[in-house]
Write a protein that holds these residues in place. Structure first.
Motif, PDB file in Angstrom:
ATOM      1  N   ALA A  17       0.629  -1.317   0.055  1.00 58.43           N
ATOM      2  CA  ALA A  17       0.053  -0.132  -0.112  1.00 58.43           C
ATOM      3  C   ALA A  17       0.899   1.415   0.037  1.00 58.43           C
ATOM      4  O   ALA A  17       0.545   2.106  -0.704  1.00 58.43           O
ATOM      5  N   LEU A  18       2.018   1.300   0.664  1.00 60.04           N
ATOM      6  CA  LEU A  18       2.882   2.144   0.765  1.00 60.04           C
ATOM      7  C   LEU A  18       3.551   2.532  -0.283  1.00 60.04           C
ATOM      8  O   LEU A  18       3.531   3.545  -0.789  1.00 60.04           O
ATOM      9  N   TRP A  19       4.017   1.436  -1.094  1.00 64.36           N
ATOM     10  CA  TRP A  19       4.555   1.743  -2.542  1.00 64.36           C
ATOM     11  C   TRP A  19       3.474   2.182  -3.552  1.00 64.36           C
ATOM     12  O   TRP A  19       3.821   2.978  -4.379  1.00 64.36           O
ATOM     13  N   THR A  20       2.141   1.651  -3.424  1.00 58.92           N
ATOM     14  CA  THR A  20       1.330   2.251  -4.461  1.00 58.92           C
ATOM     15  C   THR A  20       1.004   3.723  -4.255  1.00 58.92           C
ATOM     16  O   THR A  20       1.080   4.543  -5.209  1.00 58.92           O
ATOM     17  N   LEU A  21       0.892   3.915  -2.760  1.00 58.07           N
ATOM     18  CA  LEU A  21       0.545   5.354  -2.575  1.00 58.07           C
ATOM     19  C   LEU A  21       2.023   6.481  -3.054  1.00 58.07           C
ATOM     20  O   LEU A  21       1.618   7.591  -3.654  1.00 58.07           O
ATOM     21  N   ALA A  22       2.930   5.986  -2.640  1.00 52.55           N
ATOM     22  CA  ALA A  22       4.406   6.700  -3.255  1.00 52.55           C
ATOM     23  C   ALA A  22       4.469   6.702  -4.725  1.00 52.55           C
ATOM     24  O   ALA A  22       4.609   7.852  -5.200  1.00 52.55           O
ATOM     25  N   GLY A  23       4.130   5.674  -5.429  1.00 45.68           N
ATOM     26  CA  GLY A  23       4.315   5.907  -6.660  1.00 45.68           C
ATOM     27  C   GLY A  23       3.204   6.557  -7.306  1.00 45.68           C
ATOM     28  O   GLY A  23       3.457   7.580  -8.420  1.00 45.68           O
ATOM     29  N   PHE A  24       2.072   6.634  -6.784  1.00 47.17           N
ATOM     30  CA  PHE A  24       0.899   7.432  -7.253  1.00 47.17           C
ATOM     31  C   PHE A  24       1.406   8.837  -7.278  1.00 47.17           C
ATOM     32  O   PHE A  24       1.159   9.882  -8.102  1.00 47.17           O
ATOM     33  N   GLY A  25       1.868   9.207  -6.070  1.00 45.87           N
ATOM     34  CA  GLY A  25       2.063  10.688  -5.697  1.00 45.87           C
ATOM     35  C   GLY A  25       3.152  11.088  -6.424  1.00 45.87           C
ATOM     36  O   GLY A  25       3.232  12.054  -7.212  1.00 45.87           O
ATOM     37  N   ALA A  26       4.155  10.218  -6.650  1.00 47.75           N
ATOM     38  CA  ALA A  26       5.448  10.710  -7.705  1.00 47.75           C
ATOM     39  C   ALA A  26       4.761  10.939  -8.818  1.00 47.75           C
ATOM     40  O   ALA A  26       5.327  11.670  -9.552  1.00 47.75           O
ATOM     41  N   GLY A  27       4.058   9.952  -9.448  1.00 51.76           N
ATOM     42  CA  GLY A  27       3.413   9.973 -10.824  1.00 51.76           C
ATOM     43  C   GLY A  27       3.031  11.416 -11.052  1.00 51.76           C
ATOM     44  O   GLY A  27       3.083  12.059 -12.089  1.00 51.76           O
ATOM     45  N   GLN A  28       2.160  11.602 -10.105  1.00 46.84           N
ATOM     46  CA  GLN A  28       1.270  12.876 -10.308  1.00 46.84           C
ATOM     47  C   GLN A  28       2.047  14.034 -10.457  1.00 46.84           C
ATOM     48  O   GLN A  28       1.972  15.033 -11.091  1.00 46.84           O
ATOM     49  N   VAL A  29       3.022  14.185  -9.445  1.00 46.88           N
ATOM     50  CA  VAL A  29       4.234  15.100  -9.509  1.00 46.88           C
ATOM     51  C   VAL A  29       4.836  15.316 -11.076  1.00 46.88           C
ATOM     52  O   VAL A  29       5.041  16.446 -11.551  1.00 46.88           O
ATOM     53  N   VAL A  30       5.360  14.153 -11.470  1.00 48.74           N
ATOM     54  CA  VAL A  30       6.072  14.185 -12.659  1.00 48.74           C
ATOM     55  C   VAL A  30       5.037  14.807 -13.905  1.00 48.74           C
ATOM     56  O   VAL A  30       5.478  15.515 -14.725  1.00 48.74           O
ATOM     57  N   ARG A  31       3.737  14.074 -13.777  1.00 51.18           N
ATOM     58  CA  ARG A  31       2.825  14.749 -14.917  1.00 51.18           C
ATOM     59  C   ARG A  31       2.718  16.015 -14.917  1.00 51.18           C
ATOM     60  O   ARG A  31       2.625  16.772 -15.709  1.00 51.18           O
ATOM     61  N   PHE A  32       2.375  16.506 -13.557  1.00 56.66           N
ATOM     62  CA  PHE A  32       2.140  17.923 -13.179  1.00 56.66           C
ATOM     63  C   PHE A  32       3.172  18.910 -13.670  1.00 56.66           C
ATOM     64  O   PHE A  32       2.965  19.715 -14.624  1.00 56.66           O
ATOM     65  N   LEU A  33       4.680  18.560 -13.475  1.00 63.16           N
ATOM     66  CA  LEU A  33       5.757  19.394 -13.694  1.00 63.16           C
ATOM     67  C   LEU A  33       5.851  19.235 -15.128  1.00 63.16           C
ATOM     68  O   LEU A  33       6.295  20.160 -16.015  1.00 63.16           O
ATOM     69  N   LEU A 157       7.137   4.389 -12.907  1.00 62.99           N
ATOM     70  CA  LEU A 157       7.398   5.802 -12.587  1.00 62.99           C
ATOM     71  C   LEU A 157       8.592   5.811 -13.529  1.00 62.99           C
ATOM     72  O   LEU A 157       8.852   7.104 -13.883  1.00 62.99           O
ATOM     73  N   GLY A 158       9.360   5.052 -13.882  1.00 64.43           N
ATOM     74  CA  GLY A 158      10.772   5.134 -14.615  1.00 64.43           C
ATOM     75  C   GLY A 158       9.870   5.535 -16.139  1.00 64.43           C
ATOM     76  O   GLY A 158      10.569   6.288 -16.706  1.00 64.43           O
ATOM     77  N   THR A 159       8.890   4.688 -16.577  1.00 64.46           N
ATOM     78  CA  THR A 159       8.274   5.120 -18.041  1.00 64.46           C
ATOM     79  C   THR A 159       8.151   6.567 -17.648  1.00 64.46           C
ATOM     80  O   THR A 159       8.109   7.283 -18.885  1.00 64.46           O
ATOM     81  N   GLN A 160       7.393   6.961 -16.789  1.00 64.53           N
ATOM     82  CA  GLN A 160       6.917   8.334 -16.822  1.00 64.53           C
ATOM     83  C   GLN A 160       7.675   9.377 -17.013  1.00 64.53           C
ATOM     84  O   GLN A 160       7.769  10.276 -17.688  1.00 64.53           O
ATOM     85  N   VAL A 161       8.823   9.125 -16.073  1.00 63.57           N
ATOM     86  CA  VAL A 161       9.962  10.088 -16.154  1.00 63.57           C
ATOM     87  C   VAL A 161      10.710  10.198 -17.547  1.00 63.57           C
ATOM     88  O   VAL A 161      11.096  11.372 -17.770  1.00 63.57           O
ATOM     89  N   ALA A 162      10.930   9.024 -17.814  1.00 59.91           N
ATOM     90  CA  ALA A 162      11.651   8.916 -19.288  1.00 59.91           C
ATOM     91  C   ALA A 162      10.885   9.601 -20.342  1.00 59.91           C
ATOM     92  O   ALA A 162      11.455  10.362 -21.170  1.00 59.91           O
ATOM     93  N   ALA A 163       9.571   9.208 -20.300  1.00 63.11           N
ATOM     94  CA  ALA A 163       8.797   9.990 -21.150  1.00 63.11           C
ATOM     95  C   ALA A 163       8.662  11.456 -21.230  1.00 63.11           C
ATOM     96  O   ALA A 163       8.484  12.076 -22.350  1.00 63.11           O
ATOM     97  N   ALA A 164       8.504  11.861 -20.025  1.00 61.87           N
ATOM     98  CA  ALA A 164       8.514  13.364 -19.845  1.00 61.87           C
ATOM     99  C   ALA A 164       9.957  13.905 -20.435  1.00 61.87           C
ATOM    100  O   ALA A 164       9.757  15.116 -21.216  1.00 61.87           O
ATOM    101  N   ALA A 165      10.870  13.423 -19.971  1.00 63.59           N
ATOM    102  CA  ALA A 165      12.284  13.602 -20.542  1.00 63.59           C
ATOM    103  C   ALA A 165      12.249  13.877 -21.831  1.00 63.59           C
ATOM    104  O   ALA A 165      12.864  14.707 -22.547  1.00 63.59           O
ATOM    105  N   LEU A 166      11.644  12.707 -22.415  1.00 57.42           N
ATOM    106  CA  LEU A 166      11.939  12.347 -24.320  1.00 57.42           C
ATOM    107  C   LEU A 166      10.975  13.476 -24.772  1.00 57.42           C
ATOM    108  O   LEU A 166      11.336  13.979 -25.964  1.00 57.42           O
TER     109      LEU A 166
END
Length: 200
Positions: A17-33, A157-166
């Motif tokens: 559950a903690l991993w899910t919440l952390a991943g969701f929160g980090a993903g939202q931050v990546v998408r927002f920025l 998260l790795g996919t989201q970060v790489a996609a944003a950078a790309l």
């Protein structure tokens, strides 16, 4: 089940559950920025509108033909077996290839319906990503089944970060809606690679 086994399962669920919440929160931050950067400095509003039509069209096709294969692997008692996973992968691949072919066939109609000629070109390109996703390994869903959520979060998260950078880097060089579509295709390839590397 022993008391120790119950406690272990409880700890595993809490950790998941903690991993899910952390991943969701980090993903939202990546998408927002990344969204702020892309809108402010890279693409025009019209480019996002065209890309949204492309992805919305494909998402509609996928929702229409959703077979619930991921949920079956996670929930079915036999979901971890090789036979079940092979059957699910085959159905997943056939569905993806069929939808991709349908997208290619109706792309000119969609361009005419939405009065956007670029759709006739971009929808078939985006369908390549759909093909790649449909051929992805089922080990991602098995990891979810086994609560190996640290690995699923790493993939997502790795996919989201790489996609944003790309998208940002490529978009600065060539600010066209094509970049957003090809970026999605590249993300599908990267996701496939990460799943193979982290989950086998």
């Amino acid at each position: 089940m022993t008391e120790a086994g119950t406690q272990l399962d409880s700890r595993t669920v809490k950790r998941g559950a903690l991993w899910t919440l952390a991943g969701f929160g980090a993903g939202q931050v990546v998408r927002f920025l990344s969204g702020i950067v892309l809108v402010r400095w890279v693409f025009l509003e019209a480019d996002f509108g065209v890309a949204a039509l492309v992805f919305g069209f494909l998402q509609g096709l996928m929702n229409f033909a959703d077979l619930g294969l991921a949920a079956s692997i996670v929930q079915n008692p036999a979901g971890h077996t090789r036979e079940f996973r092979s059957t699910a992968w085959t159905l997943q691949a056939l569905r993806g290839l069929l939808l991709a072919g349908l997208a290619w066939a109706v792309a000119p109609w969609a361009a005419q319906f939405y009065e956007e000629p670029l759709l006739a070109e971009l929808i078939p390109y985006a369908a390549i990503g759909l093909c790649i996703t449909s051929l992805g390994p089922t080990s991602y869903h098995v990891a979810s089944r086994n609560l190996g959520l640290s690995r699923t979060v790493a993939v997502d998260l790795g996919t989201q970060v790489a996609a944003a950078a790309l998208n940002i880097g490529w978009g600065l060089l060539d600010p066209r809606p094509h970049v957003l579509v090809w970026g999605a295709v590249a993300s599908a390839v990267l996701r496939w690679v990460l799943i193979r590397a982290l989950m086998g």
